[in-house]
Write an enzyme that holds these catalytic residues in place. Structure first.
Site, PDB file in Angstrom:
ATOM      1  N   SER A  66      -3.115 -39.432   2.322  1.00 22.32           N
ATOM      2  CA  SER A  66      -2.021 -39.777   3.222  1.00 22.32           C
ATOM      3  C   SER A  66      -0.971 -40.626   2.490  1.00 22.32           C
ATOM      4  CB  SER A  66      -2.572 -40.480   4.472  1.00 22.32           C
ATOM      5  OG  SER A  66      -1.602 -40.539   5.490  1.00 22.32           O
ATOM      6  N   HIS A  74      -6.022 -33.712   8.109  1.00 20.76           N
ATOM      7  CA  HIS A  74      -5.583 -34.712   7.155  1.00 20.76           C
ATOM      8  C   HIS A  74      -6.720 -35.103   6.212  1.00 20.76           C
ATOM      9  CE1 HIS A  74      -2.048 -37.112   6.435  1.00 20.76           C
ATOM     10  NE2 HIS A  74      -2.698 -38.265   6.489  1.00 20.76           N
ATOM     11  N   ASP A  89      -2.847 -29.755   9.670  1.00 18.97           N
ATOM     12  CA  ASP A  89      -2.323 -31.120   9.636  1.00 18.97           C
ATOM     13  C   ASP A  89      -0.799 -31.137   9.805  1.00 18.97           C
ATOM     14  OD1 ASP A  89      -1.866 -33.802   9.193  1.00 18.97           O
ATOM     15  OD2 ASP A  89      -2.234 -33.703   7.034  1.00 18.97           O
TER      16      ASP A  89
END
Length: 491
Positions: free
Chosen positions: A180, A438, A412
């Site tokens: 991320s 994710h 995602d």
């Protein structure tokens, strides 16, 4: 390092050096090594939670300011092949970093005989330079400062390791990992400090700063599928109607009466939907909504049940995360990460998840003006995200780095802020399955709650995850070997 850790280290050094003398050739192949793995539940969710500390520079860009602060880090040495094993640096991000997560990094560490270290991001958790999080005090909170933190820590740790091994020069090959925002930091670290790492894994790496991030909502609709998307859109329409008639009653239905600003409430509801797809739990939301829609039942009630049972319950989100009154609180608390991340959003990256002009799932109240007003209300005049400068500095999806692996989950919504097209020396892979969200390559399915060692057995297509992991392993193996061959283990 505490007394217990020193004793453990001495034992590891002694036993591993004996093994090392028997194997004069060092290899980073994937055979078993010669060596002794912005939510985790229980101690099993971490490889280690033992806190370590070092002094970090507050402002890396000032030749005059020599202030320092205590920054927290962790190390996991169980699989470390002494003395020449690689060091895997796992980047922590916009949250309290309570240890090194027991995800797929543990499997990779065992394969490569790696030590694993992890540094808490400045300002978050226990690594705050100040006793107040006033806007003035947040001036040193940025991705640029964080990257230098990682560089300084990398040198500190390597020097400390050399001292323990009585080594006067050289060092170990390093490889950097992140998911991320930490995934973006991983890619940017390799971009800005290529001499300090042999390569990087940038999992679900949000490298593109976006002002109007309409693609996020569009991906939620695509991941939901036709039936679920229609039910979500109808739910949003009904919620907007009831919000206009009796907002207090409606907010109470969602246990969100504290969200006095309607935009905060609608953003909370939009996030509640998106999170199911982001973290690999699409059926948690789609099944009850589609069934309620087919049966002619109240969609708002069905959605409220999902929000309370899953988003607030199982997933554990606090409604106050969306309350601008809460975000204005400058005291350092357990939930200070909310304010800190919004500061980074409002100054650097934006990622404004706004409603598309057509065919939107989220409310049109969640627009750019809502986000800009939030930034101004929470942090004061003159605070806005300079996404142009951020993308100029790092390159966005046109990042011109090398030896960076980009991975994304097919479902995602964040993948549209990542690099999804392979380029020379920067491969990009998509993990495709019904619940691949994710960080699926590192966390497995679903991504939250955490599967120990990132187990892929619950993915709807485990083979798809295994194939990407094999690609990751091959790149790590190749780049570590190239690093060793060119003797770029550094400084």
């Amino acid at each position: 390092m505490g007394t217990t850790m020193r004793h453990e280290w001495a034992l590891i050094v002694a036993s591993s050096l004996l093994l090392f003398m028997s194997f004069p050739t060092v290899s980073f192949g994937i055979t078993p090594p010669r060596s002794l793995l912005h939510r985790f539940s229980g101690s099993g969710g971490y490889l280690t939670t033992e806190e370590l500390w070092f002094n970090q520079t507050l402002d890396h860009f000032s030749p005059y300011d020599h202030r320092q602060f205590q920054q927290r880090y962790y190390e996991f040495l169980d699989h470390f092949r002494i003395p020449d094993g690689p060091i895997f640096m796992v980047i922590c991000g916009e949250y309290t970093c309570n240890g090194i997560a027991n995800d797929y990094i543990s499997v990779l560490a065992q394969k490569f005989g790696a030590a694993v270290v992890s540094l808490e991001h400045r300002y978050y958790g226990k690594s705050s330079p100040f006793k107040s999080l006033s806007t003035e005090n947040l001036r040193y909170l940025s991705s640029k400062q964080a990257l230098f933190d990682l560089a300084i820590f990398r040198q500190y740790y390597q020097d400390s390791l050399n001292l323990k091994l009585n080594r006067t020069k050289g060092g170990n090959p390093w490889f950097v990992f992140g998911i991320s925002y930490p995934g973006a930091l991983s890619a940017w670290f390799r971009l800005k400090f290529p001499h300090l790492t042999c390569g990087s894994l940038a999992s679900s790496a949000v490298v593109l700063s976006v002002y109007n991030f309409t693609e996020f909502d569009q991906q939620v609709g695509e991941s939901a599928g036709a039936e679920c998307k229609t039910a979500l859109q109808e739910t949003t329409k009904l919620i907007e109607q009831r919000l206009a008639k009796d907002g207090r009653k409606l907010k109470s239905l969602f246990d969100a009466a504290d969200l006095e600003i309607d935009g905060d409430f609608m953003y909370f509801l939009a996030d509640a939907a998106a999170i199911a797809f982001q973290y690999g739990n699409p059926d948690k939301i789609c099944k009850p909504l589609v069934e309620a829609n087919k049966a002619g039942e109240d969609l708002v009630d069905a959605y409220a049940n999902y929000v309370k049972e899953y988003y607030l319950g199982t997933f554990g989100v606090n409604v106050q995360t969306y309350n601008q009154k809460h975000l204005k609180n400058t005291a350092i608390r357990e939930d200070s990460a909310d304010r800190l991340w919004w500061f980074q959003v409002c100054t650097e990256v934006a990622y404004f998840q706004v409603a598309p002009a057509n065919d939107s799932i989220r409310s049109s109240k969640v627009d750019a003006r809502y986000h800009l007003d939030l930034c101004k209300n929470v942090f004061g005049e003159g605070i806005f995200p300079d996404v142009f400068s951020t993308n100029i500095y790092y390159g966005g999806t046109k990042i011109a780095g090398s030896k960076i692996i980009f991975t994304n989950g097919s479902q995602d919504p964040w993948r549209h802020a990542s690099k999804q097209i392979s380029s020379t020396d920067m491969p990009s892979y998509t993990v495709s399955c019904h619940n691949c969200g994710h960080g699926a390559d590192m966390r497995g399915c679903p991504q939250s709650p955490l599967n120990l060692e990132g187990n892929e057995k619950n993915c709807t297509d485990p083979d798809a995850v295994r194939k990407i992991r094999q690609k990751i392993t091959e790149h790590v193996d190749l780049w570590l070997s190239e690093c060793l061959a060119s003797d770029r283990r550094f400084i």
